[in-house]
Structures are given as structure tokens and as C-alpha cells.
Enzyme design. Sequence first.
Site, short mmCIF file in Angstrom:
data_model
loop_
_atom_site.label_atom_id
_atom_site.label_comp_id
_atom_site.label_asym_id
_atom_site.label_seq_id
_atom_site.Cartn_x
_atom_site.Cartn_y
_atom_site.Cartn_z
N SER A 24 32.93 43.34 17.85
CA SER A 24 32.23 43.97 19.04
C SER A 24 30.96 44.07 18.83
O SER A 24 30.31 44.69 19.82
CB SER A 24 33.09 45.11 19.34
OG SER A 24 33.09 46.19 18.29
N ASN A 111 38.63 55.60 14.78
CA ASN A 111 39.15 55.65 16.03
C ASN A 111 38.45 57.03 16.69
O ASN A 111 38.14 56.93 17.82
CB ASN A 111 40.73 55.97 15.89
CG ASN A 111 41.42 54.71 15.42
OD1 ASN A 111 40.82 53.63 15.39
ND2 ASN A 111 42.73 54.97 15.22
N HIS A 157 33.32 51.31 65.82
CA HIS A 157 33.96 50.13 66.01
C HIS A 157 32.96 48.97 65.99
O HIS A 157 33.20 48.01 66.73
CB HIS A 157 35.17 49.99 67.17
CG HIS A 157 36.03 51.00 67.19
ND1 HIS A 157 37.08 50.93 66.32
CD2 HIS A 157 36.11 52.12 67.82
CE1 HIS A 157 38.02 52.16 66.53
NE2 HIS A 157 37.14 52.72 67.43
N LYS A 284 11.97 32.49 57.90
CA LYS A 284 12.83 33.45 57.37
C LYS A 284 12.46 34.58 56.47
O LYS A 284 11.41 34.15 55.57
CB LYS A 284 14.13 33.12 56.91
CG LYS A 284 14.74 32.18 58.09
CD LYS A 284 16.25 31.59 57.28
CE LYS A 284 17.22 32.46 57.18
NZ LYS A 284 17.59 32.91 55.72
N ASN A 286 14.44 37.24 54.09
CA ASN A 286 15.79 37.64 53.79
C ASN A 286 15.94 39.04 53.21
O ASN A 286 15.25 39.59 52.29
CB ASN A 286 16.55 36.70 52.93
CG ASN A 286 16.50 35.27 53.42
OD1 ASN A 286 16.62 35.09 54.73
ND2 ASN A 286 16.41 34.26 52.49
N TYR A 318 45.83 55.03 19.19
CA TYR A 318 44.77 53.82 19.48
C TYR A 318 45.39 52.41 19.50
O TYR A 318 46.25 52.10 18.49
CB TYR A 318 43.72 53.97 18.28
CG TYR A 318 42.47 53.25 18.47
CD1 TYR A 318 41.40 53.39 19.41
CD2 TYR A 318 42.50 51.99 17.95
CE1 TYR A 318 40.47 52.69 19.49
CE2 TYR A 318 41.41 51.11 18.18
CZ TYR A 318 40.29 51.29 18.99
OH TYR A 318 39.62 50.76 19.20
N GLN A 323 38.92 48.53 22.83
CA GLN A 323 37.80 47.67 22.51
C GLN A 323 37.08 47.19 23.82
O GLN A 323 35.85 47.32 24.11
CB GLN A 323 37.86 46.61 21.57
CG GLN A 323 36.66 45.98 21.24
CD GLN A 323 36.46 45.18 20.09
OE1 GLN A 323 36.85 45.48 18.88
NE2 GLN A 323 36.50 43.67 20.35
N LYS A 326 34.42 49.09 26.50
CA LYS A 326 32.92 49.21 26.42
C LYS A 326 32.09 48.42 27.39
O LYS A 326 31.11 48.74 27.96
CB LYS A 326 32.55 49.04 24.97
CG LYS A 326 33.16 50.25 24.03
CD LYS A 326 33.02 49.86 22.57
CE LYS A 326 33.61 50.77 21.63
NZ LYS A 326 35.12 50.61 21.91
#
Length: 462
Positions: A24, A111, A157, A284, A286, A318, A323, A326
Site C-alpha cells: 500500500s 492495526n 418542476h 462557444k 463552455n 482487523y 486497506q 485509504k
Amino acid sequence: MAQQPWSQRFEGSLHPAIALFNASIGFDIALIEYDITGSQAHAQMLAHTGIIAPQEAEAIVRGLEQIRQEHRNGTFQPGVEAEDVHFAVERRLTELIGDTGKKLHTGRSRNDQVGTDIRLYLRDRIDRIQAHLRQFQSVLVNLAETHVETLIPGYTHLQRAQPLSLAHHLLAYVEMAQRDWERLRDVRRRVNLSPLGCGALAGTTFPIDRHYSAELLGFEGLYANSLDGVSDRDFAIEFMAAASLIAVHLSRLSEEVILWASEEFRFVTLKDTCATGSSIMPQKKNPDVPELVRGKAGRVFGHLQGLLVMMKGLPLAYNKDLQEDKEAIFDGVNTVTACLQAMTILFEEGLEFRPARLNSAVAEDFSNATDVADYLAAKGVPFREAYNIVGTVVKVCLSQGKLLKDLTLDEWQAIHPQFAADIYEAIAPRQVVAARNSYGGTGFEQVRQALERTRSLLSQDS
């Protein structure tokens, strides 16, 4: 691959592809500053309780601070062989100060260490997001103060309903952002609990002082159950739910800006600082910022769903599944922060309302029809009867291609004798808005009071 702290139990080496899959470090390096801070507090607690010598704790704290500086200047860049940021820091610490570095993990598991790091990270990021919300609110309030008497069509609406003060419309989003701010404050309380010292799942045999380390780290309390402490991710789900609501509100505002900027509405003009052009259509401009915000909201919602699904089947305590929290948290934080910043810039300097167009828009429809019914009701006509009378008025106008303001007094009185010359004032758009003076309404007096309340609120820190 370098030997892992847990590898003495094993005879063979981890398959390279599995090592990569398992690691990780590629994303949890984002926790390094918090890991170092948490480890420094843990070392100080170990010395405070006599588990290690004071000089050993001092050496550990100094070594960790050196790693912090190495990270900041870019010389500490652990790779996949480190597995995660926690092992990477511990290994580097041992390189710097020798075997004393190996004492850091006494009375602690990865942990509870991971749980501590992610809470420190999220607590910090919540504070930052709250600050961004305040900036966003302030920009909307500043804009609202200049547009108290600018009118804008109100919709239900997506059909013209009743005219509004533009400031009232903007303040609705300030109210949403305030709820977002308050939700984060509430979530922060549950983020700010220390799992440090819960161990792997059952606590530790060492005479640690969890209150001492929690106080050093600024936690407001402790997890009272070690199993819960290492496995809880409710706080992460709560944060992502709060982040999702922020994204909902920004996305709703984005949709309105996109409509307002269209040729059909022409309520706002996008400035060059926050718009792009077409690759083949030179005319245009945007609305990229609100479109991206609207799109990115889905990413935040996805992370919330991902966390819920991840947690729903996990037995105590755990599990490696955790993992996966994150990347969801990191991206959720980054996405919401970026969207808040972008929308703040858009409303501060990236668009301009067109008051003349807005004021003319509210005079082009039947959004003052309710005020005709109110006019009759104020003269003693039962409201439901008045409502039906106005339906007849509108039908007459449509058949003749007129608006309410175009009817002659004779035409009004032919429909009902209670109509008098003052009907024209009652249905003038500015009067229609001003008359809605109930608390929380769009009347100009109420809007100015709302601005005062909001200014007072934003000046407070809590």
C-alpha cells in the site's frame, strides 16, 4: 525483496506479483507525516511509563523528525519493498539510530497504528474542508449583498413559479453549506478518538498509558473497546456521507449555473478565467467548471458506496480489506476540496449575473398569478375560490396572447368585481417579491435580515 518484519515465520519468499498486490506504500505514503507524529507520541508515552528509557525516546523522536525532513525535501522515497508507510518509517528509523529504533513498536500493533494515522489525517482534512466551506459561503454572501433587489425567476418542476430576490436564491446555498459545515463538525468528534494502544485487537501486556498518548496527539477521547478500536471505520463512512452531501449541493448549484449560462436563459455571463472553447465551434464558451463539479460528485458517491460494501461483511477485528479505505478517503477528500475551491473561484471571479436580463425575465410570465389569488383573498374571497378565478384569468390571457399586466381594468372587473386599480401594483414583480415578508421568505427586508444573521454566523469559529 528486503526481509519483512513478519517474515521469520515463513520459509519462502512472497511472490513478486503478490508483493506488489499486497503493498500500500503507493498511496499510504500520504500518511507519513501523521505516522511520524503518532509514533513520536507513542515513543514519548513509552518513556513516560518507563517501558523504554527517556534517552531512547529522545533518540526515536529525533530520528523520526529527521525522516520527516527527508520526506519533505524528497530524499526519503520508499518503494514497494517497504510494503507500507509504517514499515518504511520504522526501517529508516533503525538505519538512523540503530537497534533503539526497533523498540518503537513496543506495545503497539500496525492495526492501531494505521487507525491512529488515518484519524489524524482525516481530522486535519476536515478542518481544511470546513475552512473552504467558510470561504465558499463568504463569496456567496458577498455576491448576495450586491443583488438583494435583483430579481430572478424562481422555479418548481423547472417551470416558472414565483419571482425571487437573487440574494435569496444564493443564500439558499449558503444554508446548505452551513449544514455541511455542521455535519463535518459532528463527524470530527467521532474521528477524534484514539485507538492507539488497542494493539492488534486485545490490548497489550505492557503498562502503557493510552490517555497520555491521546492527550499528546490532541484526541478528545479513547476507544473503550480494543476490538472496536482497530476495526471501526464508521467515522470514515460518516465523513464520506458528509462529503457526498457537499458534492450534492455543489452539483445542484453547478446544474443551475449551466442552465443560467445557456443561450436559452442568459442569466449569467461566464468569464474567460473559468470557461473554455470548442475545438471546432469558435462561438462557444463552455461551462467546464460546473460540468466537472457535477461529474465529480459521482466519484464521491462511489467512495461512500465502496466503504459501505467493504464494511458490511467484516467480522471482528482487523481485516486486510480495511486497506481499501485509504484510497477512498484520500480521493474523497481531494475531490471535495478541489470542487469547493473551483466553485469558490467561479462565483468570486468567473461569472457575472445579468441584472437587466433577470429583471426582464420575471416580467415575461405568469409567475405573479399567486399574488392575484392572494389579492382576492385579502379582500374576503375564499382562497380556493380566488385560486379558481385566477385560473380563469390566466386562460383569458393565454387566449388573447397577453400577460396579466396587459389586461385592462375593465377586463379585470369583468372577471370579478373585487378587482380594482391597485391590482397592477400588486402584480408588479418587485412588489411580488417585496410582499413575501414572512420569516425566511424572499422579501427584501427578510433577505437583508438573513444577510445580517449569516454574516454573524460566519464570523464565529464554531
